[in-house]
Design a protein around this motif. Structure first.
Motif, PDB file in Angstrom:
ATOM      1  N   ALA A   1       0.862  -1.188   0.000  1.00 21.30           N
ATOM      2  CA  ALA A   1       0.000   0.000   0.000  1.00 21.30           C
ATOM      3  C   ALA A   1       0.894   1.232   0.000  1.00 21.30           C
ATOM      4  N   THR A   2       0.719   2.086  -0.994  1.00 25.32           N
ATOM      5  CA  THR A   2       1.514   3.298  -1.123  1.00 25.32           C
ATOM      6  C   THR A   2       0.647   4.493  -0.778  1.00 25.32           C
ATOM      7  N   ASP A   3       1.068   5.279   0.216  1.00 25.50           N
ATOM      8  CA  ASP A   3       0.235   6.404   0.644  1.00 25.50           C
ATOM      9  C   ASP A   3       0.423   7.608  -0.281  1.00 25.50           C
ATOM     10  N   ARG A   4      -0.283   8.682  -0.011  1.00 24.99           N
ATOM     11  CA  ARG A   4      -0.301   9.859  -0.883  1.00 24.99           C
ATOM     12  C   ARG A   4       1.064  10.543  -0.972  1.00 24.99           C
ATOM     13  N   ASN A   5       1.961  10.244  -0.018  1.00 20.52           N
ATOM     14  CA  ASN A   5       3.284  10.849  -0.027  1.00 20.52           C
ATOM     15  C   ASN A   5       4.369   9.902  -0.523  1.00 20.52           C
ATOM     16  N   GLY A   6       3.965   8.748  -1.055  1.00 20.10           N
ATOM     17  CA  GLY A   6       4.917   7.820  -1.636  1.00 20.10           C
ATOM     18  C   GLY A   6       5.494   6.799  -0.684  1.00 20.10           C
ATOM     19  N   LYS A   7       5.085   6.827   0.591  1.00 25.76           N
ATOM     20  CA  LYS A   7       5.554   5.853   1.560  1.00 25.76           C
ATOM     21  C   LYS A   7       4.871   4.507   1.306  1.00 25.76           C
ATOM     22  N   VAL A   8       5.672   3.435   1.250  1.00 29.43           N
ATOM     23  CA  VAL A   8       5.144   2.101   0.946  1.00 29.43           C
ATOM     24  C   VAL A   8       5.075   1.273   2.230  1.00 29.43           C
ATOM     25  N   TYR A   9       3.899   0.705   2.479  1.00 32.11           N
ATOM     26  CA  TYR A   9       3.694  -0.201   3.607  1.00 32.11           C
ATOM     27  C   TYR A   9       3.395  -1.589   3.043  1.00 32.11           C
ATOM     28  N   THR A  10       3.908  -2.621   3.692  1.00 28.74           N
ATOM     29  CA  THR A  10       3.703  -3.972   3.191  1.00 28.74           C
ATOM     30  C   THR A  10       3.161  -4.884   4.282  1.00 28.74           C
ATOM     31  N   CYS A  11       2.493  -5.930   3.846  1.00 29.18           N
ATOM     32  CA  CYS A  11       2.026  -6.986   4.752  1.00 29.18           C
ATOM     33  C   CYS A  11       2.114  -8.307   4.006  1.00 29.18           C
ATOM     34  N   ASN A  12       2.776  -9.294   4.586  1.00 30.88           N
ATOM     35  CA  ASN A  12       2.890 -10.604   3.943  1.00 30.88           C
ATOM     36  C   ASN A  12       2.545 -11.744   4.894  1.00 30.88           C
ATOM     37  N   THR A  13       1.825 -11.410   5.961  1.00 34.06           N
ATOM     38  CA  THR A  13       1.407 -12.423   6.940  1.00 34.06           C
ATOM     39  C   THR A  13      -0.097 -12.340   7.125  1.00 34.06           C
ATOM     40  N   PHE A  14      -0.772 -13.460   7.046  1.00 29.33           N
ATOM     41  CA  PHE A  14      -2.221 -13.492   7.219  1.00 29.33           C
ATOM     42  C   PHE A  14      -2.574 -13.561   8.705  1.00 29.33           C
ATOM     43  N   THR A  15      -3.585 -12.812   9.087  1.00 28.03           N
ATOM     44  CA  THR A  15      -4.188 -12.927  10.410  1.00 28.03           C
ATOM     45  C   THR A  15      -5.231 -14.036  10.326  1.00 28.03           C
ATOM     46  N   LEU A  16      -5.073 -15.046  11.159  1.00 28.80           N
ATOM     47  CA  LEU A  16      -5.938 -16.224  11.080  1.00 28.80           C
ATOM     48  C   LEU A  16      -7.026 -16.172  12.145  1.00 28.80           C
ATOM     49  N   ASN A  17      -7.800 -17.243  12.236  1.00 28.63           N
ATOM     50  CA  ASN A  17      -8.952 -17.264  13.130  1.00 28.63           C
ATOM     51  C   ASN A  17      -8.723 -18.085  14.390  1.00 28.63           C
ATOM     52  N   THR A  18      -7.483 -18.341  14.718  1.00 26.88           N
ATOM     53  CA  THR A  18      -7.182 -19.123  15.915  1.00 26.88           C
ATOM     54  C   THR A  18      -6.824 -18.206  17.077  1.00 26.88           C
ATOM     55  N   SER A  19      -6.797 -18.758  18.271  1.00 27.30           N
ATOM     56  CA  SER A  19      -6.606 -17.952  19.470  1.00 27.30           C
ATOM     57  C   SER A  19      -5.262 -17.235  19.485  1.00 27.30           C
ATOM     58  N   ALA A  20      -4.284 -17.722  18.755  1.00 29.90           N
ATOM     59  CA  ALA A  20      -2.974 -17.071  18.720  1.00 29.90           C
ATOM     60  C   ALA A  20      -3.050 -15.676  18.113  1.00 29.90           C
ATOM     61  N   PHE A  21      -4.101 -15.419  17.366  1.00 25.78           N
ATOM     62  CA  PHE A  21      -4.243 -14.125  16.687  1.00 25.78           C
ATOM     63  C   PHE A  21      -5.249 -13.204  17.366  1.00 25.78           C
ATOM     64  N   TYR A  22      -5.811 -13.639  18.494  1.00 23.71           N
ATOM     65  CA  TYR A  22      -6.727 -12.761  19.217  1.00 23.71           C
ATOM     66  C   TYR A  22      -5.929 -11.652  19.911  1.00 23.71           C
ATOM     67  N   PRO A  23      -6.475 -10.467  20.008  1.00 25.72           N
ATOM     68  CA  PRO A  23      -5.853  -9.460  20.878  1.00 25.72           C
ATOM     69  C   PRO A  23      -5.925  -9.925  22.326  1.00 25.72           C
ATOM     70  N   MET A  24      -5.280  -9.190  23.203  1.00 27.18           N
ATOM     71  CA  MET A  24      -5.297  -9.527  24.620  1.00 27.18           C
ATOM     72  C   MET A  24      -6.733  -9.673  25.123  1.00 27.18           C
ATOM     73  N   ALA A  25      -7.015 -10.757  25.777  1.00 24.99           N
ATOM     74  CA  ALA A  25      -8.341 -10.957  26.345  1.00 24.99           C
ATOM     75  C   ALA A  25      -8.516 -10.079  27.579  1.00 24.99           C
ATOM     76  N   PRO A  26      -9.675  -9.477  27.770  1.00 25.42           N
ATOM     77  CA  PRO A  26      -9.893  -8.602  28.925  1.00 25.42           C
ATOM     78  C   PRO A  26      -9.594  -9.320  30.236  1.00 25.42           C
ATOM     79  N   GLY A  27      -8.831  -8.659  31.080  1.00 27.68           N
ATOM     80  CA  GLY A  27      -8.526  -9.224  32.379  1.00 27.68           C
ATOM     81  C   GLY A  27      -7.267 -10.055  32.431  1.00 27.68           C
ATOM     82  N   ASP A  28      -6.657 -10.355  31.248  1.00 30.92           N
ATOM     83  CA  ASP A  28      -5.454 -11.182  31.248  1.00 30.92           C
ATOM     84  C   ASP A  28      -4.337 -10.555  32.070  1.00 30.92           C
ATOM     85  N   GLU A  29      -4.192  -9.222  31.931  1.00 30.55           N
ATOM     86  CA  GLU A  29      -3.106  -8.548  32.638  1.00 30.55           C
ATOM     87  C   GLU A  29      -3.616  -7.457  33.565  1.00 30.55           C
ATOM     88  N   TYR A  30      -4.849  -7.107  33.450  1.00 30.61           N
ATOM     89  CA  TYR A  30      -5.319  -5.929  34.166  1.00 30.61           C
ATOM     90  C   TYR A  30      -6.458  -6.241  35.117  1.00 30.61           C
TER      91      TYR A  30
END
Length: 548
Positions: A519-548
């Motif tokens: 993805a190239t933004d309006r100023n020419g900066k290029v961002y890349t992504c080559n890893t898929f976010t999957l549907n398993t628990s390893a890809f969940y954000p922090m669950a509420p209460g895990d640390e707080y």
């Protein structure tokens, strides 16, 4: 760096200071803890028909000409002697403030910018003392922080300090290596509801003030009021101006004026309360009272039109141009060389190159620091908890990015397989709008219409992604699945179906193992992504209460 308190008392008993009206002597802004800081001893006579007067000077007693002084309703300007005379703009006026000139440091008290004095009955003179910058500033960074929205002083504020503030300071320190850095919130510092005033029950504003102190967050942070920052007034049943103003007062007592301006470099920055409220949670509308429109007209009259104007509000203006005085405000802002509106409120990240068809104004609506109300680490549209960083060069914003909290600054894309359902193993699962074996999806949260989004398979470009936007199925299925399926939220608020920055593509080789989005933004900066976010628990954000 040494801090200079905004107000200080001059107690030199050997010197008599003649003041306006009935005052015994002026209060002052600036300098504070330097023993040689003394205001100029200038006699000022209050003019007939005026209510307040005073002197704006530097720490050596030199007058500062051309400074806008306001009571939040009316404005005036200091003359060549640094003297102002001001007639009150409203019986509701509670503070005298200055529009901080760009050539002077931001005065700090209790860690936050402090550029006003509370109006005291019977007192008519209010002086301000400013400390010059060590060197002129032409360029600077502006951090825009939307919706911390903390409701309790335990888990919410702990996450705000340990995650948001920590990340902001780290990046403020990086930016400061090259340029000065300033910040401004975009409302909803607290989280009052229609029935509970949490600032009264747990003093949330005091805790948030401490968390945003310059020494902790890495820069002076100005404040904008949001709908949830309004006080709860049970007697308010229908909208009226008096009730609206009364609801602002607790916020103003903590953070200062709700309608004000300041200058940095070649930029004029305006903060305004754009909520016309009856209760903080559900009975409010975007808009500006007539007195606010008049205040803005007077404030802008003193600003050269070749400056960049940055208007900071809470509720986005682009979807509310039919509301009271919104279009009128935008038209006033459109008179400047360049104008940007900074807003929050939606818990989504949206860039709108035109805030309205009749104005050439870019509106940036920011994802929330609290994301989906501290239930996860993402907003309802899948944008990570985060904030905006803008590089202002002269009278132009030359570059900006959305910085996700606890992520690398180049992380701007999340990529998914359309064939998966989200979340795996949960009773409720969600899908993207197309689910073919070769379909892929991307959420590019800081996208605007001048970006280019390409797909590479095994290192070879095979096509451009297509933006998918409508009001019924443009959902980030992973984010919705997390909030609705994993966290167990039930409100439709967490099921965002009209995400504005989703993209889809069908791979030429559905079994390709080396897929990259560029993805190239309006100023020419290029961002890349080559890893898929999957549907398993390893890809969940922090669950509420895990640390707080």
């Amino acid at each position: 760096m040494k801090k200079y308190w905004t107000f200080f008392c001059c107690i030199a008993a050997a010197v008599t200071i003649s003041s306006c009206g009935k005052d015994d002597g002026p209060d002052n802004t600036g300098g504070g803890d330097k023993p040689d800081d003394k205001p100029s001893q200038v006699e000022i006579k209050l003019e007939d028909g005026k209510d307040w007067c005073g002197l704006v000077s530097d720490i050596d007693g030199n007058p500062v000409k051309g400074v806008t002084v306001s009571d939040g309703y009316a404005c005036t300007v200091t003359d060549e002697n640094g003297v102002y005379q001001l007639k009150k703009g409203s019986g509701y006026a509670a503070r005298i403030n200055i529009s901080l000139p760009a050539e002077y440091k931001v005065p700090i008290k209790d860690g936050l910018p402090y550029f006003w004095q509370d109006i005291v009955s019977g007192k008519t003179r209010y002086d301000f003392v400013l400390e010059p910058l060590d060197a002129p500033e032409t360029d600077f960074y502006l951090f825009c922080l939307a919706d911390p929205q903390c409701q309790n002083t335990t888990r919410h504020t702990k996450r705000f300090v340990n995650e948001s503030v920590k990340d902001i300071k780290l990046n403020a320190d990086k930016c400061r290596a090259g340029l000065p850095v300033y910040g401004i919130t975009l409302g909803d510092i607290g989280y009052n509801t229609k029935s509970i005033d949490y600032n009264k029950s747990n003093n949330i504003f005091a805790v948030m003030k401490s968390g945003m102190a310059e020494s902790k967050i890495g820069m002076p942070v100005f404040q904008v009021m949001g709908n949830h920052d309004n006080s709860v007034i049970s007697s308010n049943t229908t909208y009226n101006e008096e009730g609206d103003i009364r609801m602002e007062e607790a916020f103003a007592a903590a953070f200062g004026p709700v309608n004000y301006s300041f200058n940095r470099g070649n930029a004029h920055i305006v903060a305004m309360d754009d909520i016309m409220a009856t209760d903080p949670e559900s009975v409010y509308s975007c808009g500006f009272r007539n007195d606010q429109l008049e205040w803005l007209r007077q404030d802008l009259a003193n600003v050269p039109k070749d400056k960049i104007l940055i208007l900071c509000v809470h509720i986005p203006l682009n979807s509310n141009t039919g509301k009271l005085n919104v279009l009128e405000v935008l038209k006033l802002c459109n008179e400047f060389a360049e104008c940007h509106v900074m807003s929050g409120h939606t818990h989504r990240n949206i860039n709108m190159p035109k805030a309205a068809s009749s104005v050439d104004i870019y509106e940036h609506t920011h994802g929330a620091l609290c994301g989906a109300w501290w239930w996860s680490t993402v907003n309802t549209d899948g944008t990570p908890n985060g904030y905006g960083i803008y590089k202002v060069q002269g009278n132009h914003i030359s570059d900006w990015k959305y910085k996700a909290v606890d992520k690398e600054e180049d992380e701007q894309i999340r990529m998914y397989y359309g064939k998966l359902s989200y979340m795996d193993g949960k009773a409720t699962q969600y899908r993207f709008a197309s689910t073919g074996a070769g379909d892929i999806w991307a959420n590019i949260w800081n996208w605007d219409s001048n970006w280019k989004v390409e797909v590479y398979e095994d290192g070879v470009k095979t096509g451009d992604m297509t933006r998918h936007y409508n009001s019924t199925d443009a959902r980030d299925a992973w984010a919705v699945g997390y909030h609705m399926g994993v966290v167990g939220r039930t409100s439709s608020t967490y099921d965002s179906k009209s995400v504005t920055h989703l993209f889809k593509y069908t791979l030429k080789d559905q079994d390709c193992k080396n897929v990259e989005i560029r993805a190239t933004d309006r100023n020419g900066k290029v961002y890349t992504c080559n890893t898929f976010t999957l549907n398993t628990s390893a890809f969940y954000p922090m669950a509420p209460g895990d640390e707080y």
